[in-house]
Enzyme design. Structure first.
Site, PDB file in Angstrom:
ATOM      1  N   ASP A 389       0.837  -1.155   0.145  1.00 49.67           N
ATOM      2  CA  ASP A 389       0.084  -0.186  -0.037  1.00 49.67           C
ATOM      3  C   ASP A 389       0.741   1.270  -0.042  1.00 49.67           C
ATOM      4  OD1 ASP A 389      -2.509  -1.059  -0.167  1.00 49.67           O
ATOM      5  OD2 ASP A 389      -2.885  -1.420   1.759  1.00 49.67           O
ATOM      6  N   TYR A 470      -9.714  -0.113   1.959  1.00 45.53           N
ATOM      7  CA  TYR A 470      -9.439  -0.064   3.247  1.00 45.53           C
ATOM      8  C   TYR A 470      -9.065   1.131   4.083  1.00 45.53           C
ATOM      9  CZ  TYR A 470      -9.491  -5.027   4.450  1.00 45.53           C
ATOM     10  OH  TYR A 470      -9.803  -6.396   4.698  1.00 45.53           O
TER      11      TYR A 470
HETATM   12 CU   LIG Z   1      -8.664  -7.795   5.436  1.00 42.17          CU
END
Ligand SMILES: [Cu+2]
Ligand SMILES: *[C@@H]1O[C@H](CO)[C@@H](O)[C@H](O)[C@H]1NC(C)=O
Ligand SMILES: *[C@@H]1O[C@H](CO)[C@@H](O)[C@H](O)[C@H]1NC(C)=O
Ligand SMILES: *[C@@H]1O[C@H](CO)[C@@H](O)[C@H](O)[C@H]1NC(C)=O
Ligand SMILES: *[C@@H]1O[C@H](CO)[C@@H](O)[C@H](O)[C@H]1NC(C)=O
Ligand SMILES: *[C@@H]1O[C@H](CO)[C@@H](O)[C@H](O)[C@H]1NC(C)=O
Ligand SMILES: *[C@@H]1O[C@H](CO)[C@@H](O)[C@H](O)[C@H]1NC(C)=O
Ligand SMILES: *[C@@H]1O[C@H](CO)[C@@H](O)[C@H](O)[C@H]1NC(C)=O
Length: 824
Positions: A389, A470
């Protein structure tokens, strides 16, 4: 009435802290006295002892670096506003963190001048064989005639300062995906009831095609593209995968040479779109239901009214202001003995530097390195899906925090600036700093004549990075006993798998069915942090102190027990660089000891690396096919390495493009070098560094729909003092009460002490009604009158939330570490 700080007064608050602390700790407020007049200005501004040598470039520094590169390096043929993959451009500039060795004299030996300031520039550059992203160092700053631009190589153990960029022509890749979708629009219409909409890619009734590299060779990909519904209303795209997948030969950096090959649907592989179409024409063709958006992906329920929901929940308040000192300019914090500097970076977000406790060194650096999520599944998308990420930017995707929700209403907020595409981007209020009192005590004890209770108040530095689906809430937490905790909690939409109604496929091998045509997909989150411990100085040793069973005989035990089964401590020194896993049955303490500093009892001063809350996993997969060597730090829980200026980070965002030959290869850092520095002739100076992982083995279930919850994902590691001080240092800082129990006995063990004097005595007896009643003896200050609480302190006005609509990453390559592009 006591007034509360609102966010618009945040700047003023730093002016007040000194006065507050003085007032709060030394002269407790008397009944009826207004403690602080928030409306007046104060001359004293809290100043950090030194300047923040890790601070992000200012807007003017960044502009001067950009200008310098343009002017002095015309041979790079740079354009300001790239329109195609053939253009060269400066993607971003940021601070190149100084070498640790160059900061020592300034930080610890009263050296007069801070280290030189340098910038790191990422430049998108075309060479003969295609587009690259290359790193340069520019400095010293400010730019003068002596400033230079050099290839930035010393921090990359590949020896390269560049990575081939297979997605440089992002606009063309988007067009390719659209053409692929249009070419099979008859099939998607038939099986999914939708087609891609060229005019409006975010059409909620349309389809998107999203690529996953299933194999990355030098400079090229083999891709699988999967169809998704955009889920634009809910942003639930990752809950809306569709069951059609297309394989793309993307090995050429020239997108016009890419081609579509196989298709996959309902467990069957077709060699081409034509074969797929032919099969579909067969009346016996087996279909599987489509995955359709609906209220089930909504994140909020505005309607339900179970009993209790008509009342708001309890919230925390801070009527007298913060007790930390904060130099907002230098981003320096001082709180009950802890001192540290805060800085940020586009890839990694918040880092802390020069952490000291009660004047003594604890850590030189603490910060996130990389956040990985690695999936598994039997379809072509989930089967190799993996995210690093920082590639999308854990820092630049840390957005404004929601006051009163992400952080208490009274928190201090910090703005962040970063410099990308010749512009300075400003993210308001994206880091918060606050004290919080836990719902549990730090210590308590009931004795015969008294009971004592100490509150557990801690300090948190928090940010939230939203990377596509997320949101990661990242906390650095400081406790009064010298403990530090690093905690990550994830929430948001899971990256789910299409559920194929094909009964020959094995149930629940990679997850669970969670909706009509949706399955969860098991994945590991492994999030890597660096902790450059300098426990009471730079020379440290790591030991594993094992608790081991033993059969011992003691003279005093005879004759009844010739032998006794018991346990003891055995110390194993970690003598070379190694990856270590958490021990079975917590049977070992991982301790970092000072090599030369001892406490009053002759014990080595130390910090223990302890597991905190939740799970702290490493990657389940052995030798991941997808990751190659790009994230080997994920394979063990804790790493101990020699600290080197040439190895400041465990990973680089561009590792994502070169898994088999990453620009930073962690295996070359953790290469069994010697950690012994006591022997004469050892060239190692004893300065070690720890890398550790938090995260979760995530097997989402029906409760992850619509969003994963923070409490199932929370994970932390703690650094706990171990003989670091001569006794518990929290005792002098905590706030609490000792209650003298009713009765005639006093004195002796746990009996009543002699009365304190003055103010304290007044306050102590404030709540006692007579000589025979329970007496409260407070330590630290107390609340001593009722307060009128303004609404602002309970429910901050959302008018204070200032962010405008912004580009949350959609996990495409545009805006990642690979660059940002505009259409021709
Ligand atoms: Cu997850
Ligand atoms: C400079 O870049 C442009 C594209 O941005 C290209 O057309 C031109 O040929 C380049 N010139 C040189 C000297 O490389
Ligand atoms: C840091 O040290 C390395 C070698 O140890 C050197 O090459 C590099 O120039 C130094 N960096 C800065 C910013 O001075
Ligand atoms: C890439 O993202 C930027 C915003 O960050 C946007 O302005 C631009 O249009 C995007 N480019 C493409 C080709 O989609
Ligand atoms: C779409 O179909 C056209 C016509 O057959 C073909 O030339 C083109 O390569 C196809 N594009 C993709 C991305 O499959
Ligand atoms: C189900 O998947 C298997 C492969 O796992 C495939 O051989 C079979 O044809 C599929 N069945 C249907 C009904 O599509
Ligand atoms: C990891 O996998 C690669 C590729 O299959 C192989 O060459 C290598 O030997 C493996 N390494 C280990 C440590 O298993
Ligand atoms: C250095 O430490 C090792 C391991 O603790 C020990 O065996 C050795 O005797 C020490 N050497 C010296 C010179 O102190």
């Amino acid at each position: 009435m006591i007034e509360f700080r609102s966010r618009s007064w945040v700047l003023l608050s730093s002016l007040l802290v000194l006065v507050l602390l003085g007032g709060f700790l030394i002269t407790p407020f008397k009944h009826g006295q207004t403690p602080v007049d928030y409306s007046s200005k104060h001359a004293d501004v809290y100043k950090s002892p030194r300047q923040n040598v890790w601070a992000e470039l200012t807007a003017s520094e960044a502009a001067s670096v950009n200008e310098y590169i343009f002017k002095e390096h015309a041979s790079l043929n740079l354009t300001k506003h790239p329109k195609s993959g053939r253009d060269n451009f400066i993607f971003g500039v940021e601070t190149l963190k100084p070498n640790k060795t160059d900061t020592i004299s300034y930080l610890y030996n009263d050296g007069p001048s801070p280290p030189e300031r340098w910038a790191k520039a990422a430049i998108a550059q075309n060479f003969d064989d295609g587009p690259y992203m290359a790193y340069y160092m520019v400095g010293p700053l400010p730019i003068t005639e002596d400033s230079v631009m050099l290839p930035l190589e010393y921090i990359f153990n590949s020896g390269r300062n560049y990575v081939k960029n297979p997605v440089q022509d992002w606009a063309a890749i988007q067009d390719f995906a659209l053409a692929m979708a249009e070419n099979v629009s008859d099939i998607t219409q038939e099986l999914l009831g939708a087609t891609a909409n060229r005019a409006d890619p975010s059409d909620p009734h349309g389809l998107l095609a999203f690529p996953r590299p299933s194999r990355i060779e030098t400079g090229g990909f083999t891709l699988w593209m999967q169809f998704y519904r955009p889920g634009m209303g809910s942003n639930a795209r990752t809950l809306l995968p569709q069951g059609i997948y297309a394989k793309v030969d993307a090995t050429s950096s020239d997108v016009t040479k890419w081609s579509v090959g196989q298709f996959y649907y309902n467990g069957v592989l077709y060699e081409s779109a034509g074969d797929f179409r032919t099969a579909l024409a067969d009346p016996n063709f087996e279909r599987t239901p489509a995955n359709i958006d609906g209220p089930w992906t909504d994140t909020e329920d505005f309607e339900s009214k179970p009993p209790g929901r008509e009342l708001p929940p309890p919230v925390s308040i801070q009527p007298y202001g913060p007790r930390y000192k904060f130099d907002r300019k230098e981003r320096f914090v001082s709180w009950f003995g802890f001192e540290f500097y805060i800085t940020t970076a586009q890839a990694t977000g918040v880092s802390l530097f020069d952490i000291r406790f009660k004047g003594e060194r604890v850590m030189y650096e603490l910060g996130l390195q990389e956040a990985m999520a690695h999936y598994a599944g039997d379809d072509p998308m989930q089967g190799g899906l993996e995210f690093l990420d920082t590639f999308f930017g854990m820092g630049k995707n840390a957005f404004e925090l929601v006051p009163g929700y992400d952080c208490p209403a009274y928190a201090d907020y910090l703005d962040v600036e970063f410099h990308q595409s010749q512009k300075t981007h400003f993210t308001p209020n994206s880091i918060c700093l606050f004290e919080y009192t836990a719902d549990y005590l730090l210590s308590r004890h009931t004795a015969q004549y008294s009971v004592t209770a100490s509150r557990n108040t801690f300090l948190t530095v928090r940010s939230v990075s939203t990377v596509g689906n997320y949101d990661y809430t990242i906390d650095y937490v400081f406790y009064m006993d010298g403990t530090l905790e690093v905690k990550v909690r994830a929430s948001g939409f899971i990256y789910a798998a299409f559920y194929t109604a094909n009964n020959t496929k094995s149930e629940d091998e990679y997850g669970h069915r969670i909706h009509d045509a949706l399955a969860s997909s098991m994945h590991d989150h492994v999030i890597n942090f660096k902790a450059d411990l300098d426990v009471a100085g730079p020379k440290n040793d790591m030991v594993r102190m094992a608790l081991e069973p033993i059969t011992q005989s003691y003279e005093w035990d005879k004759p009844e027990h010739p032998e006794r089964n018991t346990m003891h401590l055995v110390e194993y020194k970690v003598t070379e660089e190694a990856g270590i896993d958490w021990p079975k049955n917590s049977g070992e303490f991982y301790l970092v000891y000072s090599s030369d500093q001892k406490n009053a009892w002759g014990e080595r001063k130390g910090y223990r690396i302890a597991s905190g809350s939740g799970t702290r996993p490493h990657l389940t997969i052995l030798n991941s096919t997808t990751l190659g060597d790009s994230a080997r730090w994920a394979e063990h829980d804790i790493w101990v390495l020699q600290n080197k200026d040439t190895e400041p980070r465990s990973a680089d965002p561009l590792n994502y493009f070169t898994p088999h030959d990453p620009i930073i290869d962690f295996t070359k850092m953790a290469d069994h070098e010697n950690l012994e520095h006591n022997a004469s002739g050892s060239s190692y100076d004893g300065d070690l560094v720890i890398y550790f992982n938090v995260g979760a083995h995530h097997v989402p279930h029906s409760g992850d729909v619509p969003n994963t919850l923070m409490h199932t994902s929370g994970s932390s590691v703690k650094f706990v003092p171990h003989n670091f001080n001569d006794r518990d240092p929290s005792r002098e800082s905590v706030q609490g009460v000792r209650l003298q129990l009713k009765g005639s006995k006093s004195g002796g063990f746990a009996g009543e002490q002699s009365e304190p004097s003055g103010d304290l005595k007044n306050r102590m007896n404030r709540r006692t009604k007579g000589p025979d009643t329970t007496k409260a003896m407070y330590f630290g200050a107390t609340y001593d009158k009722g307060i009128k609480i303004p609404l602002e302190a309970l429910e901050p006005s959302m008018e204070e939330y200032v962010s405008e609509e912004h580009g949350v990453t959609d996990l495409s390559y545009n805006g990642s570490a690979a660059g940002v592009w505009h259409r021709e």
